[in-house]
Write a protein that holds these residues in place. Structure first.
Motif, mmCIF file in Angstrom:
data_model
loop_
_atom_site.group_PDB
_atom_site.id
_atom_site.type_symbol
_atom_site.label_atom_id
_atom_site.label_comp_id
_atom_site.label_asym_id
_atom_site.label_seq_id
_atom_site.Cartn_x
_atom_site.Cartn_y
_atom_site.Cartn_z
ATOM 1 N N PHE A 53 1.127 -1.128 -0.026
ATOM 2 C CA PHE A 53 -0.126 0.071 -0.142
ATOM 3 C C PHE A 53 1.349 1.518 -0.046
ATOM 4 N N GLN A 69 -2.342 6.159 -0.835
ATOM 5 C CA GLN A 69 -3.285 4.916 -0.919
ATOM 6 C C GLN A 69 -3.850 5.126 0.539
ATOM 7 N N ASP A 85 -7.029 6.946 1.392
ATOM 8 C CA ASP A 85 -8.484 5.688 2.208
ATOM 9 C C ASP A 85 -8.091 5.817 3.621
#
Length: 228
Positions: free
Chosen positions: A171, A175, A179
């Motif tokens: 990740f 990201q 998120d």
């Protein structure tokens, strides 16, 4: 209605934030210094979230955050008129989940509040996820390591939950920031690094063994086949 403690020594800010919280359906509890905030939290253990100004009389916001973190993982937003990176890092080291610099848009602050209160259990398909000695319970929103409860902040829990959702997948910092913090987050991307570092520390040897840094990119959860 969910109770939210707002602590700020500026009465205008206190009233403005309280009014917006009330309009959003929350019950604001107000304090004008750190001691009052701590007393309010002790008297209202069902508090859903705290918004703390940093520069307050009696006890500053950092110390309030640290004391609360000794026994609770309730979401905490730090609110300050200062924009130095030092303040932001101090807030996260104290255990804060988010950081908003004054003056800020009340609607943006409300979005931050809603995001922290949103308990997203959809990141993993299972109710309970286990890797070795670690167990994450999505339903109870709890983490256990070798049979002992681990106190994590909302952001730390969300990072761990995200990594557990796809072992071996990398990740990126971007990201994780999008998120977990949201697309409207305006802070430094190093915020992710400081949270992962604290998460690793809280998880001890397990964290060092399993949460791997992919330099220049982000993080992944490394799991052996016999640990699934």
């Amino acid at each position: 209605m969910k109770k939210i403690i707002v602590a700020d020594d500026e009465e205008l800010i206190l009233k403005l934030v309280s009014d917006f919280l009330r309009n959003e359906g929350y019950t604001p509890l107000t304090a004008t210094d750190g001691e009052q905030a701590l007393r309010l939290f002790e008297e209202n253990p069902d508090t859903a979230l705290l918004i703390l100004d940093i520069m307050m009389p009696e006890v500053d916001g950092w110390e309030v955050c640290r004391r609360i973190r000794e026994n609770s993982n309730v979401p905490i937003i730090m609110l300050t008129a200062r924009s130095q990176e030092f303040d932001e890092l101090m807030g996260f080291e104290a255990g804060a989940d988010d950081y908003v610099t004054k003056p800020c848009s009340p609607s943006v602050l409300m979005k931050r509040v809603a995001a922290l209160l949103r308990r997203d259990t959809s990141a993993t398909g299972n109710k309970v996820v286990s890797v070795g000695d670690l167990r994450l319970d999505n339903f109870a929103h709890e983490v256990w390591l070798s049979g002992n409860s681990v106190m994590l902040t909302v952001k730390e829990y969300s990072i761990l939950q995200k990594l557990l959702s796809a072992p071996g997948r990398v990740f990126t910092r971007e990201q994780l920031l999008d998120d977990i913090w949201g697309y409207d987050f305006t802070g430094d991307i190093r915020t992710v690094d400081s949270h992962v570092a604290r998460l690793r520390t809280k998880l001890g040897d397990w964290g060092i063994k399993h949460i791997k840094t992919i330099y220049g990119t982000g993080y992944k959860l490394e799991v052996k086949e016999n640990e699934n």
